[in-house]
Design an enzyme around this catalytic site. Structure first.
Site, PDB file in Angstrom:
ATOM      1  N   HIS A  14      13.202   5.660 -26.064  1.00 20.29           N
ATOM      2  CA  HIS A  14      13.555   6.723 -26.997  1.00 20.29           C
ATOM      3  C   HIS A  14      12.296   7.299 -27.607  1.00 20.29           C
ATOM      4  O   HIS A  14      11.225   6.702 -27.536  1.00 20.29           O
ATOM      5  CB  HIS A  14      14.463   6.178 -28.093  1.00 20.29           C
ATOM      6  CG  HIS A  14      15.723   5.587 -27.557  1.00 20.29           C
ATOM      7  ND1 HIS A  14      16.726   6.350 -27.028  1.00 20.29           N
ATOM      8  CD2 HIS A  14      16.121   4.298 -27.460  1.00 20.29           C
ATOM      9  CE1 HIS A  14      17.706   5.550 -26.637  1.00 20.29           C
ATOM     10  NE2 HIS A  14      17.368   4.310 -26.883  1.00 20.29           N
ATOM     11  N   THR A  15      12.436   8.424 -28.230  1.00 19.30           N
ATOM     12  CA  THR A  15      11.290   9.060 -28.867  1.00 19.30           C
ATOM     13  C   THR A  15      10.623   8.057 -29.801  1.00 19.30           C
ATOM     14  O   THR A  15      11.262   7.492 -30.669  1.00 19.30           O
ATOM     15  CB  THR A  15      11.751  10.261 -29.694  1.00 19.30           C
ATOM     16  OG1 THR A  15      12.604  11.050 -28.890  1.00 19.30           O
ATOM     17  CG2 THR A  15      10.573  11.075 -30.138  1.00 19.30           C
TER      18      THR A  15
END
Lengths: 282, 275
Positions: free
Chosen positions: B52-53
């Site tokens: 994920h970011t």
């Protein structure tokens, strides 16, 4: 009511528009021994008639603490009642974990009612055979609710369910208008009078009844037999000094509890441990 | 010699726009424009772990808060930085959550927006009960703590430090939740650079039952220090006042700042080798 061809399934309507299985479930509540509830502006009191199945056995537990600010009395299939109280406790604990504040009793009652309704609309389930009197606090003060197997819930000033509850209800109907301004002691005395009506011939003693109290600043406690007997004695002998002694004790307890009250919201008591009589519930 | 991955990153903006181009080349990007190298996948592929970011893009800087006699004061500037650039200058980093609670955020602005949407749904669901009970600042603070901590456990954090302030039934509440779920309450709170520059001022000068005037002046003093010393801060601030009666967020305004210092007048005068 009599047997008919529409009462086998909870999911079968009768031509008269009734669900007989649900009504039969409510009959089961009426067979259980009585449970009584009444409330004032500051407290809610629950009282139960404790019937032991034989002289050798102890009575069925009918008063349950759900959270510090909520408790129930049940009538009917107490096994179903235990399951429901486990659900209620779980909901309260979860709410407390997420929001760090107590679950308002009105919302819990609706959740229980919705859970009960599910059982009236599934062919592979049966309705819960227990009626609950739910006593609790929320931001607007103390409340008393009834939960039915039908999935309905009602709020009451005072109510009684179970066998011979009509006698108690008659007493309550006569007196309920004065309940709002009652002190805690007076309210418990009214509850015990109502239990007496349901017991009829039997002598009222701490062996055949149970009382629980919840109030603003006071967590839900089920009275132990000593405190209960003291209330009963004050009832029967009509002794004012006994009552005064009780009141002084209660004031003392309440004051200690309030000092230790750390809840952020107004009025809902997050009580001190070890205050009041031994509580059977964890 | 150009590393092929570096070349790809330079074309990153084209990649996002040009979806007609072959997906094969765009599936894996090596190096991002900001921060340490972090791979991310546009399409889930077998064998490649889902990530994920892990870094913020448009960020807000410090948020400050303090309790005064009438309630809670929270202030923040209106800048949204994109790395070292002040990209957006009119970002509202504070939002009224209900009529007695305010949320302020530093960190990733898009995550703050997601959180306000989440809280909107929460508040509406609570209001629909219509039973005289409502969620107060303590409840919302704890709810946000749960949200942030659970996201942290999934290695997918909401990249914010949140400040939650409000008043309910006369009880004032001011608290903070970080992106990893660390939460606490205090009489004065700051996030980001404010922890280092504003909190010391608060510790010295905050006192019980300050008036609205005194509280605002103290906040402005701290904000001025932040404007001087935090390069992501701009001189356009909003101050929010939360009382039992409601939330009021001021229009953005500027603080009076002093730049007429000798060293600034001729900054390169004593620099060696300047021309």
């Amino acid at each position: 009511m009599f047997r008919n061809q529409y009462d086998t399934d909870v999911t079968t309507w009768s031509p008269a528009g009734r669900l007989h299985q649900v009504e039969y479930a409510m009959e089961a509540v009426k067979q259980g021994s009585a449970a009584i509830g009444l409330r004032s502006k500051t407290h809610v009191v629950l009282a139960t008639v404790n019937k032991a199945s034989s002289e050798l056995s102890s009575y069925q537990k009918k008063l349950f603490k759900i959270d510090n600010h909520i408790g129930i009395a049940m009538a009917g299939l107490t096994a179903d009642g235990r399951v429901l109280s486990r659900y209620m406790r779980s909901e309260c604990v979860t709410h407390n974990f997420v929001y760090e504040s107590p679950l308002p009793v009105g919302r819990l009652v609706v959740q229980v009612a919705d859970k009960a309704q599910v059982c009236t609309q599934r062919s592979w389930k049966r309705p819960y055979g227990v009626g609950l009197l739910v006593a609790g606090l929320d931001e607007t003060g103390p409340h008393l609710y009834q939960n039915c197997p039908s999935g309905n819930y009602f709020e009451f000033h005072a109510f009684a369910i179970g066998s011979r509850s009509q006698a108690a209800k008659t007493y309550l109907e006569r007196k309920f208008e004065s309940f709002m301004d009652c002190s805690k002691v007076e309210l418990v005395r009214h509850a015990l009078h109502a239990v007496k009506e349901s017991l009829q011939e039997e002598e009222l003693s701490s062996a055949n009844c149970g009382v629980a109290i919840v109030g603003i600043g006071e967590p839900f406690v089920i009275l132990d037999s000593k405190s209960l007997q003291a209330y009963i004695d004050s009832l029967e002998e009509g002794k004012n000094d006994q009552a005064a002694k009780l009141e002084v004790e209660e004031e003392g307890n309440a004051a200690v509890i309030e000092r230790q009250d750390i809840s952020g919201g107004a009025g809902v008591g997050v009580g001190a441990e070890g205050e009041g009589p031994t509580d059977m519930e964890t | 010699m150009h590393h092929p991955q570096v070349l790809r990153s330079q074309m990153r903006w084209e990649c996002h726009g040009g979806q007609e181009e072959s997906k094969q080349e765009q599936i894996y990007v090596g190096r991002s424009l900001m921060g340490p190298p972090t791979p991310f996948t546009l399409m889930p592929m077998p064998g490649v772990p889902i990530t994920h970011t892990q870094q913020p893009y448009v960020t807000g800087t410090s948020v400050l808060g303090l309790i005064y006699e009438g309630g809670v004061l929270i202030a923040a500037d209106t800048a949204g930085s994109y790395g070292s650039t002040t990209r957006f200058k009119s970002v509202e980093r504070m939002k009224a959550v209900s009529n007695n609670t305010l949320l302020g955020a530093s960190g990733e602005i898009s995550d703050f927006q997601a959180i306000t949407q989440l809280l909107d749904r929460l508040i509406v669901a609570d209001a629909m009960w219509d039973d005289g009970n409502d969620l107060g600042p303590l409840d919302i603070h704890n709810y946000l703590t749960r949200v942030m901590y659970n996201r942290r456990n999934k290695f997918d954090p909401l990249w914010n430090t949140l400040i939650l302030g409000g008043v309910k039934n006369g009880v004032k509440h001011l608290g903070s939740v970080s992106m990893i779920g660390v939460h606490y309450v205090d009489n004065h709170i700051a996030t980001g650079f404010g922890i280092h520059l504003a909190q010391p001022i608060f510790r010295e000068e905050w006192k019980e039952n300050m008036t609205l005037e005194e509280g605002t002046r103290l906040l402005e003093k701290a904000l001025l220090v932040l404007f001087y010393r935090d390069r992501s801060a701009i001189n356009k601030i909003q101050v929010a006042n939360v009382t039992e009666d409601g939330v009021h967020i001021s229009q953005p305004y500027a603080l009076k700042s002093e730049w007429n210092l000798e060293a600034f007048k001729n900054p390169t005068a004593s620099a060696a080798g300047s021309w």
